[in-house]
Design an enzyme around this catalytic site. Structure first.
Site, mmCIF file in Angstrom:
data_model
loop_
_atom_site.group_PDB
_atom_site.id
_atom_site.type_symbol
_atom_site.label_atom_id
_atom_site.label_comp_id
_atom_site.label_asym_id
_atom_site.label_seq_id
_atom_site.Cartn_x
_atom_site.Cartn_y
_atom_site.Cartn_z
ATOM 1 N N GLY A 88 0.839 -1.188 0.000
ATOM 2 C CA GLY A 88 0.000 0.000 0.000
ATOM 3 C C GLY A 88 0.877 1.241 0.000
ATOM 4 O O GLY A 88 2.056 1.190 -0.360
ATOM 5 N N ARG A 89 0.307 2.360 0.436
ATOM 6 C CA ARG A 89 1.093 3.591 0.482
ATOM 7 C C ARG A 89 1.851 3.757 1.792
ATOM 8 O O ARG A 89 2.769 4.563 1.884
ATOM 9 C CB ARG A 89 0.190 4.807 0.249
ATOM 10 C CG ARG A 89 0.026 5.089 -1.229
ATOM 11 C CD ARG A 89 -0.526 6.461 -1.501
ATOM 12 N NE ARG A 89 -1.900 6.573 -1.044
ATOM 13 C CZ ARG A 89 -2.334 7.542 -0.247
ATOM 14 N NH1 ARG A 89 -1.532 8.469 0.192
ATOM 15 N NH2 ARG A 89 -3.599 7.586 0.093
ATOM 16 N N GLU A 92 5.962 3.832 2.134
ATOM 17 C CA GLU A 92 6.786 4.971 1.701
ATOM 18 C C GLU A 92 7.108 5.916 2.853
ATOM 19 O O GLU A 92 8.131 6.576 2.836
ATOM 20 C CB GLU A 92 6.128 5.719 0.540
ATOM 21 C CG GLU A 92 4.937 6.549 0.913
ATOM 22 C CD GLU A 92 4.268 7.211 -0.289
ATOM 23 O OE1 GLU A 92 3.668 8.277 -0.105
ATOM 24 O OE2 GLU A 92 4.337 6.656 -1.407
ATOM 25 N N CYS A 118 4.134 -6.465 -2.188
ATOM 26 C CA CYS A 118 3.803 -5.247 -2.916
ATOM 27 C C CYS A 118 4.827 -4.136 -2.664
ATOM 28 O O CYS A 118 5.984 -4.259 -3.020
ATOM 29 C CB CYS A 118 2.378 -4.824 -2.551
ATOM 30 S SG CYS A 118 1.622 -3.652 -3.673
ATOM 31 N N HIS A 119 4.420 -3.035 -2.020
ATOM 32 C CA HIS A 119 5.325 -1.940 -1.698
ATOM 33 C C HIS A 119 6.057 -2.156 -0.367
ATOM 34 O O HIS A 119 6.920 -1.354 -0.009
ATOM 35 C CB HIS A 119 4.565 -0.613 -1.632
ATOM 36 C CG HIS A 119 4.094 -0.115 -2.971
ATOM 37 N ND1 HIS A 119 3.030 -0.678 -3.633
ATOM 38 C CD2 HIS A 119 4.544 0.885 -3.755
ATOM 39 C CE1 HIS A 119 2.840 -0.045 -4.780
ATOM 40 N NE2 HIS A 119 3.739 0.909 -4.883
ATOM 41 N N TYR A 138 6.044 -5.268 -5.891
ATOM 42 C CA TYR A 138 5.223 -4.617 -6.906
ATOM 43 C C TYR A 138 6.187 -4.155 -7.998
ATOM 44 O O TYR A 138 7.252 -3.602 -7.695
ATOM 45 C CB TYR A 138 4.456 -3.436 -6.305
ATOM 46 C CG TYR A 138 3.474 -2.843 -7.280
ATOM 47 C CD1 TYR A 138 2.376 -3.587 -7.720
ATOM 48 C CD2 TYR A 138 3.654 -1.561 -7.782
ATOM 49 C CE1 TYR A 138 1.482 -3.057 -8.633
ATOM 50 C CE2 TYR A 138 2.762 -1.021 -8.690
ATOM 51 C CZ TYR A 138 1.673 -1.778 -9.117
ATOM 52 O OH TYR A 138 0.792 -1.254 -10.025
#
Length: 196
Positions: A88-89, A92, A118-119, A138
């Site tokens: 997801g976000r 980051e 993923c991330h 990802y």
């Protein structure tokens, strides 16, 4: 006896990547603690749903509120048998927290099972633990993880203590490989009807 697992969360963690492994790992007998920096047991994080509809990147929609069940400030990584890092976000910005990076480093230094999706590998790259691994992520994160020293492959992969997948559609294989790494044994016996 199940393993005691730590799961990293943050606002706009990917909904399926948080909810599904959190529930699946508990369903087979593991204890899972979901934590987020600056939040406590009982607080919630907002999730995001990343959908793949044939565009050049994913579509993001608001997901659910996910309730944390432990406090990161109280966590000692040495008390845990494994780590789960969803995407997801959230990754980051989670990678900017020293306590997150130190936690990740513990699991790699102790060679404990880690599952990242993923991330999520953005956090592993920031922690400096990917050198020499074969892994996936990802696809848009590929350049980041390769710069951190790994070789990237286009499939769910287990290398040493690390299991990686590209996104939530990989859940069946990714979770199965993580369960194997944890040494989880599942009784596949068939239920017996009450009148048998």
């Amino acid at each position: 006896m199940g393993a005691k697992l730590l799961m990293l969360a943050g606002d706009f963690v990917e909904d399926y990547e948080m909810m599904v492994p959190f529930q699946a790992l508990q369903a087979v007998g593991h204890e899972v603690h979901a934590v987020c920096p600056e939040k406590e047991d009982g607080d919630t994080v907002k999730t995001a749903i990343h959908d793949f509809r044939g565009d050049q990147t994913y579509l993001e929609e608001r997901g659910h509120d996910f309730a944390l069940n432990a406090t990161m400030a109280d966590v000692d990584p040495a008390d845990y048998d494994g780590l789960v890092v969803p995407g997801g976000r959230a990754p980051e910005y989670l990678r900017t927290y020293d306590e997150v990076l130190e936690t990740v480093r513990h699991f790699f230094e102790a060679e404990k099972p880690v599952a990242a999706l993923c991330h999520g590998p953005q956090i592993l790259a920031a922690a400096g633990v990917l050198d020499g691994y074969e892994m996936t992520s990802y696809p848009a994160v590929r350049a980041e993880v390769e710069a951190a020293g790994c070789s990237w492959v286009d499939e769910v992969t287990t290398d040493g203590n690390l299991v990686t997948g590209q996104a939530w559609p990989d859940h069946p294989e990714w979770i199965a490989q993580y369960l194997d790494l944890l040494g989880t044994e599942i009784d596949h016996g068939k239920p017996v009807a009450a009148d048998d």
